[in-house]
Scaffold this active site. Structure first.
Site, short mmCIF file in Angstrom:
data_model
loop_
_atom_site.label_atom_id
_atom_site.label_comp_id
_atom_site.label_asym_id
_atom_site.label_seq_id
_atom_site.Cartn_x
_atom_site.Cartn_y
_atom_site.Cartn_z
CG ASP A 34 6.90 -1.11 -3.09
OD1 ASP A 34 6.94 -0.36 -4.08
OD2 ASP A 34 7.04 -2.35 -3.18
CB SER A 35 3.01 -1.42 -5.42
OG SER A 35 4.19 -2.09 -5.81
CB CYS A 97 7.39 2.83 -4.55
SG CYS A 97 6.47 2.60 -6.08
CD GLU A 174 4.10 -7.89 -4.43
OE1 GLU A 174 3.36 -8.42 -3.61
OE2 GLU A 174 4.91 -6.98 -4.14
N1 DGL Z 1 8.49 -1.41 -6.22
C1 DGL Z 1 7.93 -0.36 -6.98
C2 DGL Z 1 8.97 0.40 -7.76
O1 DGL Z 1 10.04 0.59 -7.22
C3 DGL Z 1 6.61 -0.61 -7.66
C4 DGL Z 1 6.56 -1.70 -8.68
C5 DGL Z 1 5.16 -1.96 -9.18
O2 DGL Z 1 4.24 -2.05 -8.38
O3 DGL Z 1 5.02 -2.07 -10.43
O4 DGL Z 1 8.75 0.88 -8.83
#
Ligand code: DGL
Length: 304
Positions: A34-35, A97, A174
């Protein structure tokens, strides 16, 4: 891309007497990425549903948030992560993600030698089971891709889908600002159109958003069913592992954590979700410059 997994598989292949005995070793970990801390909600569901599996978790914290990025940027980031995972190696990758699943999965899936799974379809399937007026909260990129709408309407064209982009949520999560008073106001503001639209079901269309569940649940009427795709993703992953005969049934599983940004910051933000402070290793991915924009910083979000 001739990675370590392929080399290991090739050696097994060459040393075995028959081609049919060739397969990816079951004891390899599953890669989850994920990010940032969002994918931990999926990791936890995977760990409880697949107790004998090992996991390699990667948080691309040098490039969070993904949700404000272009498709080309997201695809480039995802390719880098999957190439790094291929070197570990892993037996399967899970895009924990939604933004990556929406904008990169179809393109990169055929570029790697291991199966790659996304979260959108399991979430859409689960939501259709529960309601007829489905709200989706997600990142701007996921909403713009309309992938949830398409997936849901393909399963049931009678259902109505209402999507809301929530650009502030990821920076707040975050930065560990879940219980900040302004976070509550921002969440209320974003959810208002869905309450007005009288949705009966809400999909957490970003893996970060379940971290905000205590706030969301106070704001949304309890009659609205909340769907977290994480558990449905875990069930889908188990089915895929069985289908490919890749499921690990014994051994002592372990989970390793890697990030592209600050390991200490990630460990701190991960603690409330994991219940312990993980050991985190920093990884430098080649060819990627940090792209955090001023508008994404938590100070800017809280000052808006
Ligand atoms: N958690 C991710 C998602 O499900 C990424 C969110 C992000 O970095 O903007 O979209």
């Amino acid at each position: 891309m001739f990675n370590r997994l392929e080399r290991r598989v090739k050696v097994l292949h060459e040393s075995s007497t028959s081609v049919s005995s060739f397969r990816i070793p079951q004891d390899l970990p599953i890669g989850v990425f994920d990010s940032g801390v969002g994918g931990l909600t999926v990791l936890k569901a995977l760990q409880s549903h697949l107790p004998h599996e090992s996991f390699t978790y990667f948080g691309d914290t040098a490039h969070v948030p993904y949700g404000n990025r272009s498709q080309a940027e997201i695809q480039a980031l995802v390719r880098q992560i999957l190439s790094w995972m291929a070197e570990q190696p892993i037996k399967m990758a899970i895009m924990a993600c939604n933004t990556s699943s929406a904008l990169a999965l179809d393109t990169v899936r055929c570029e790697f030698s291991f199966p790659i799974l996304g979260v959108i379809l399991p979430g859409a399937r689960a939501a259709v089971q529960s309601g007829r007026r489905i709200g989706v909260i997600a990142t701007p990129a996921t909403v713009a891709s309309e992938c949830y709408e398409r997936a849901i309407l393909e399963i049931n064209p009678e259902v109505e889908v209402f999507q809301v982009a929530c650009p502030e949520f990821v920076p707040l999560i975050e930065a560990n600002q879940i219980f900040h008073p302004q976070t509550r106001q921002i969440v209320r503001h974003r959810l208002e159109p869905l309450v007005k639209a009288k949705v009966d079901t809400l999909i957490y269309g970003c893996t970060h958003y379940p971290h905000l569940a205590p706030v969301i649940q106070q704001i949304l009427p309890s009659r609205i069913t909340k769907v977290d795709p994480a558990i449905h993703m875990a069930i889908a992953a188990a089915q895929e592992l069985d289908l490919l005969n890749l499921r690990s049934v014994q051994g002592s599983p372990r989970t390793q954590f890697f990030v592209s940004g600050q390991p200490a910051q990630f460990a701190k933000s991960a603690r409330p979700c994991l219940g312990f402070t993980p050991q985190v290793e920093g990884v430098q991915l080649q060819g990627l410059a940090p792209l955090l924009r001023e508008s994404d910083s938590v100070q800017t979000v809280l000052q808006r």
